[in-house]
Design a protein around this motif. Sequence first.
Motif, mmCIF file in Angstrom:
data_model
loop_
_atom_site.group_PDB
_atom_site.id
_atom_site.type_symbol
_atom_site.label_atom_id
_atom_site.label_comp_id
_atom_site.label_asym_id
_atom_site.label_seq_id
_atom_site.Cartn_x
_atom_site.Cartn_y
_atom_site.Cartn_z
ATOM 1 N N LYS A 52 0.703 -1.314 -0.012
ATOM 2 C CA LYS A 52 0.048 0.077 0.213
ATOM 3 C C LYS A 52 0.964 1.306 -0.033
ATOM 4 O O LYS A 52 0.341 2.203 0.446
ATOM 5 N N ALA A 53 2.094 1.139 -0.402
ATOM 6 C CA ALA A 53 2.912 2.587 -0.587
ATOM 7 C C ALA A 53 2.719 3.057 -2.174
ATOM 8 O O ALA A 53 2.434 2.427 -2.785
ATOM 9 N N ALA A 54 2.609 4.182 -2.043
ATOM 10 C CA ALA A 54 2.666 5.104 -3.170
ATOM 11 C C ALA A 54 3.855 5.422 -3.564
ATOM 12 O O ALA A 54 4.926 5.839 -2.994
ATOM 13 N N THR A 55 4.268 5.227 -5.033
ATOM 14 C CA THR A 55 5.541 5.646 -5.741
ATOM 15 C C THR A 55 5.522 6.940 -6.362
ATOM 16 O O THR A 55 4.710 7.444 -6.882
ATOM 17 N N TYR A 56 6.691 7.521 -5.874
ATOM 18 C CA TYR A 56 6.937 8.757 -6.383
ATOM 19 C C TYR A 56 8.477 9.006 -6.826
ATOM 20 O O TYR A 56 9.489 8.530 -5.914
ATOM 21 N N GLU A 57 8.807 9.271 -7.781
ATOM 22 C CA GLU A 57 10.145 9.531 -8.481
ATOM 23 C C GLU A 57 10.535 10.974 -8.415
ATOM 24 O O GLU A 57 9.611 11.582 -8.930
ATOM 25 N N ASN A 58 11.604 11.280 -8.189
ATOM 26 C CA ASN A 58 11.976 12.583 -8.314
ATOM 27 C C ASN A 58 13.756 12.556 -8.483
ATOM 28 O O ASN A 58 14.487 12.146 -7.603
ATOM 29 N N GLN A 59 14.034 12.921 -9.728
ATOM 30 C CA GLN A 59 15.451 13.003 -10.097
ATOM 31 C C GLN A 59 15.826 11.497 -9.846
ATOM 32 O O GLN A 59 15.541 10.715 -10.499
ATOM 33 N N ASP A 60 16.895 11.307 -9.221
ATOM 34 C CA ASP A 60 17.626 10.064 -9.123
ATOM 35 C C ASP A 60 17.093 9.362 -7.926
ATOM 36 O O ASP A 60 17.785 8.341 -7.270
ATOM 37 N N ASN A 61 15.938 9.780 -7.356
ATOM 38 C CA ASN A 61 15.431 9.117 -5.944
ATOM 39 C C ASN A 61 14.128 8.553 -6.188
ATOM 40 O O ASN A 61 13.238 9.021 -6.952
ATOM 41 N N LEU A 62 13.758 7.354 -5.586
ATOM 42 C CA LEU A 62 12.519 6.704 -5.729
ATOM 43 C C LEU A 62 12.114 6.879 -4.194
ATOM 44 O O LEU A 62 12.582 6.293 -3.406
ATOM 45 N N PHE A 63 10.786 7.088 -4.055
ATOM 46 C CA PHE A 63 10.049 7.385 -2.916
ATOM 47 C C PHE A 63 8.947 6.374 -2.726
ATOM 48 O O PHE A 63 8.108 6.377 -3.615
ATOM 49 N N PHE A 64 8.825 5.865 -1.706
ATOM 50 C CA PHE A 64 7.595 5.065 -1.503
ATOM 51 C C PHE A 64 6.890 5.835 -0.220
ATOM 52 O O PHE A 64 7.319 5.848 1.063
ATOM 53 N N ILE A 65 5.887 6.061 -0.415
ATOM 54 C CA ILE A 65 5.125 7.022 0.413
ATOM 55 C C ILE A 65 3.800 6.303 1.125
ATOM 56 O O ILE A 65 3.047 5.556 0.570
ATOM 57 N N PHE A 66 4.064 5.840 2.542
ATOM 58 C CA PHE A 66 3.064 5.469 3.412
ATOM 59 C C PHE A 66 2.000 6.383 3.841
ATOM 60 O O PHE A 66 2.100 6.806 4.906
ATOM 61 N N ALA A 67 1.020 6.811 3.042
ATOM 62 C CA ALA A 67 0.158 7.987 3.762
ATOM 63 C C ALA A 67 -1.164 7.219 3.990
ATOM 64 O O ALA A 67 -1.878 6.317 3.594
#
Length: 164
Positions: free
Chosen positions: A16-31
């Motif tokens: 249930k994480a949302a994926t967000y890409e920013n430049q060379d970073n990959l974020f998984f957001i647990f909102a």
Amino acid sequence: MLFRSQKVTDFAEENKAATYENQDNLFFIFAPATTRTFKNEKKAVEVAQEIEKILTERNRILKKKIDFGISLNYGVIIAKKDEGTLKFMSFGNLITTAKKISSISDGDVYLSEKIKERLISDVKTEKHNVQGVDVYTVKEIRHKTKEHKKFISEFIKRLERNNK
């Protein structure tokens, strides 16, 4: 160049994480908008540890190694789920702190001070100072079992009887 393992992304999204890409970073957001709970910290640690295993195994098997760092941070976001995607805006230094810690991680899972405080009852950590930044590593995840719950409830009952 951003390396994006479909196996890693799929695993995070299954949890249930949302994926967000920013430049060379990959974020998984647990909102809470996607997870339906406000208690996401322990799940984030478990997912991060599994991602570390997946990437370490990939590096062990394949010739072309990837340089990765994993960090966990806690902060305030305004989020809205719109047509299956999470739209969000972060406040403060949530994203920049996560980027900074992951850049010094070198393949380990590092926690920020903020998330470590939120995990104090669930995770045993160890403090490190890496390149002048205080970070924490996970030593043990405490699993609350039925035996613990039974012990606590019986302990409380004994205390109540003794106080009467």
